[in-house]
Scaffold this active site. Structure first.
Site, mmCIF file in Angstrom:
data_model
loop_
_atom_site.group_PDB
_atom_site.id
_atom_site.type_symbol
_atom_site.label_atom_id
_atom_site.label_comp_id
_atom_site.label_asym_id
_atom_site.label_seq_id
_atom_site.Cartn_x
_atom_site.Cartn_y
_atom_site.Cartn_z
ATOM 1 N N ARG A 38 0.820 -1.270 0.076
ATOM 2 C CA ARG A 38 -0.006 0.085 -0.047
ATOM 3 C C ARG A 38 0.925 1.240 -0.018
ATOM 4 N NH1 ARG A 38 -4.542 -1.512 4.456
ATOM 5 N NH2 ARG A 38 -5.752 -3.252 3.237
ATOM 6 N N ARG A 42 -3.063 6.612 0.889
ATOM 7 C CA ARG A 42 -3.669 7.787 1.794
ATOM 8 C C ARG A 42 -2.544 8.542 2.674
ATOM 9 N NH1 ARG A 42 -8.876 5.276 4.532
ATOM 10 N NH2 ARG A 42 -7.468 3.459 4.331
ATOM 11 N N ARG A 51 -6.980 11.757 -5.348
ATOM 12 C CA ARG A 51 -8.257 10.988 -5.176
ATOM 13 C C ARG A 51 -9.606 11.757 -4.970
ATOM 14 N NH1 ARG A 51 -9.523 5.942 -1.237
ATOM 15 N NH2 ARG A 51 -11.565 5.937 -1.252
ATOM 16 N N ASP A 88 -7.080 -2.721 -6.976
ATOM 17 C CA ASP A 88 -7.867 -3.253 -5.915
ATOM 18 C C ASP A 88 -7.949 -4.854 -6.114
ATOM 19 O OD1 ASP A 88 -10.284 -4.037 -4.278
ATOM 20 O OD2 ASP A 88 -9.231 -2.512 -3.270
ATOM 21 N N TYR A 162 -15.224 -11.884 0.293
ATOM 22 C CA TYR A 162 -16.029 -10.694 -0.443
ATOM 23 C C TYR A 162 -17.194 -11.019 -1.030
ATOM 24 C CZ TYR A 162 -12.165 -7.969 1.689
ATOM 25 O OH TYR A 162 -11.227 -7.089 2.359
#
Length: 355
Positions: A38, A42, A51, A88, A162
């Site tokens: 990652r 962020r 973003r 992702d 998921y």
């Protein structure tokens, strides 16, 4: 030999050695190569700005120009040895026909959840993956010659959790119950994910990716028998298919939470390297994993947030424990959004022995 062939051969002969690729192939450089899971995310202000401008994660991830920019942002800032594709793990279920959304503060959602709907009812849309391949092509052209390019996909068990529940969960309970209740139906889901994943990773490789990582973020929730069935077996099938189609493509397996099942995973899946999460003692790993197998990891992301002496000691401890085998330095999981940039700079300096 054609003139163009001669030029290509000359260029290849003088191509710089990429430390990350060399390490994944079994070499032991004096300083371990470094990248972070990652690393495009962020904690970087330049990422947050882009973003916001794009209006959300999926819009950003499916815009090849923007996704390529995000992928190379941490390379410009820190000079990591590897760039990992910005995307992702849920792109595969999206291509399998589920609808994907990312709600603010809610995490990803997939509709319809397969706990109540049949896999066969989904209409596959593999074209949804085309922007990812376009991103790969852009990134491959943007990276410094010494920087390795990594692609990735979720491993079937984690992706299935998921798809079945329609969302993430703390214990993957719905999916575990589903797998016990109807193993034949669950195997169809696993097989569909695996088949799409092979195609997906081959296409990434054809677009410029040199190594791929299989993320099994929820592997630790399974019993030993279920781990063998839903983690080891499908990952082994994926690795075998990738090696048959693209023999030079390197594969890193990352079964988070596997613990004592790591040696079996390493032996039976055929991965080229094994990622260790932060709960694994690197001394134990060096003792029990196959000799010479490259390993990756495994600093606690919270130690990176803490910084200072604890960060330095953690880095030194891991490097010392894994000094006798090929080692790619990384975190034990993804970098957290509140990680101070100065601590990442300190980490890079410490690994590279300039601080």
């Amino acid at each position: 030999m054609l003139l163009t062939d001669a030029v290509f051969a000359a260029d290849a002969a003088f191509a710089p050695v990429k430390p990350l690729i060399a390490t994944l192939r079994g070499e032991k450089p004096a300083v371990p190569p470094l990248w972070l899971m990652r690393q495009a995310g962020r904690y970087l202000p330049e990422y947050r700005t882009l973003r916001f401008d794009k209006g959300g994660f999926l819009a950003l991830a499916t815009d090849p120009e923007a996704a390529a920019e995000v992928t190379v942002q941490p390379i410009r800032r820190f000079g990591f040895d590897g760039a990992i594709l910005f995307s992702d793990i849920l792109m595969v279920p999206w291509a399998l026909g589920q609808e994907l959304s990312f709600g603010a503060g809610e995490g990803p959602r997939l509709e319809p959840p397969l706990v109540d709907h049949a896999l066969a009812a989904l209409t596959r849309v593999p074209a949804r993956l085309e922007p990812v391949y376009a991103t790969c092509t852009r990134v491959a052209a943007m990276l410094p010659p010494i920087t390795a390019f990594l692609g990735f996909a979720g491993s079937p068990w984690t992706v299935a959790t998921y798809m079945v529940a329609g969302r993430g969960s703390k214990d993957q309970g719905e999916t575990r119950r589903y797998a016990y209740r109807d193993p034949a139906a669950f195997a169809e889901i696993i097989d569909a994910i695996a088949a799409m994943t092979v195609d997906y990773l081959i296409a990434q490789a054809d677009a410029g990716v040199e190594a791929v990582q299989l993320f099994d973020s929820w592997a630790g929730s399974l019993s030993p028998a279920q781990f063998e069935r839903w983690v080891i077996a499908p990952n082994a099938a994926i690795v075998a298919a990738l090696k048959a189609a693209r023999p030079d493509l390197l594969v890193i397996g990352f079964p988070k939470g596997a613990g004592g099942k790591l040696p079996a995973y390493a032996r039976e899946t055929g991965v080229d390297a094994l990622g260790l999460d932060e709960t694994v003692d690197p001394v134990w790993a060096d003792r029990h994993l196959p000799k010479g197998l490259p390993v990756q990891g495994n600093l606690d992301p919270l130690a990176l947030i803490a910084g200072g002496a604890e960060l330095d000691a953690g880095v030194d401890r891991i490097i010392a424990a894994l000094a006798d085998r090929p080692h790619v330095f990384n975190l034990g999981h993804g970098i957290l959004p509140d990680t101070p940039i100065v601590h990442v700079e300190r980490l890079v300096a410490r690994v590279r022995r300039t601080a």
